[in-house]
Write a protein that holds these residues in place. Structure first.
Motif: not given
Length: 160
Positions: A74-103
């Motif tokens: 997960i890339a948020i701001g300048e931070d790159i985090l790898v939590p053990d588990l992460a959850g998003w409400r379906e409507e907030r989850f980006p369906a696709s992005e052009e990079h490996n991380w979730i923004s």
């Protein structure tokens, strides 16, 4: 202070860590930790097995509508985090992005504590998740067999 000490870590630095390690960038610092232990992986697998049917698919009376991922980048701001588990409400989850991380910051994260990660999880990652507006955080200790549940209120973690 030397130039090396002042240099902020970049995404490119993640490519230089050993394959058996996990890299994150928190507050401009590269943090490298060992891959999860067997106990850690087991706790993670059991948790996903219990959460996904109810929270992703709505089975057994669960709410459904969540996307839950294991060790997402997960890339948020300048931070790159790898939590053990992460959850998003379906409507907030980006369906696709052009990079490996979730923004998009997750709505919920779970960190499974181990002797090698407990300091990073509590001292570095908890405040970073709060800073980026992650609403809920679980800290799971498989050795102590505990679950600490937090909700973000007014920028601070409150134990539930």
């Amino acid at each position: 202070m030397s130039d090396a000490a002042l240099k902020k870590a970049t995404y490119e630095d993640l490519y230089r860590i050993p394959a058996n390690m996990t890299g994150e960038i928190i507050g401009g610092r590269l943090i490298v930790t060992p891959r999860p232990s067997r106990q850690h992986a087991f706790a993670e697998s059991v948790l996903v097995g219990k959460l996904n049917p109810a929270y992703q698919f709505g089975e057994g009376g669960g709410p459904g509508g969540w996307i839950i991922l294991i060790e997402p980048e997960i890339a948020i701001g300048e931070d790159i985090l790898v939590p053990d588990l992460a959850g998003w409400r379906e409507e907030r989850f980006p369906a696709s992005e052009e990079h490996n991380w979730i923004s998009v910051e997750p709505d919920w994260v779970a960190e499974i504590l181990s002797p090698s990660t407990v300091r990073t999880d509590k001292t570095d990652k908890m405040p970073t998740y709060a800073q980026h507006g992650v609403s809920h955080l679980w800290l799971i200790d498989p050795l102590a067999r505990t679950l600490d549940v937090f909700r973000l209120e007014g920028g601070r973690w409150v134990v539930l």
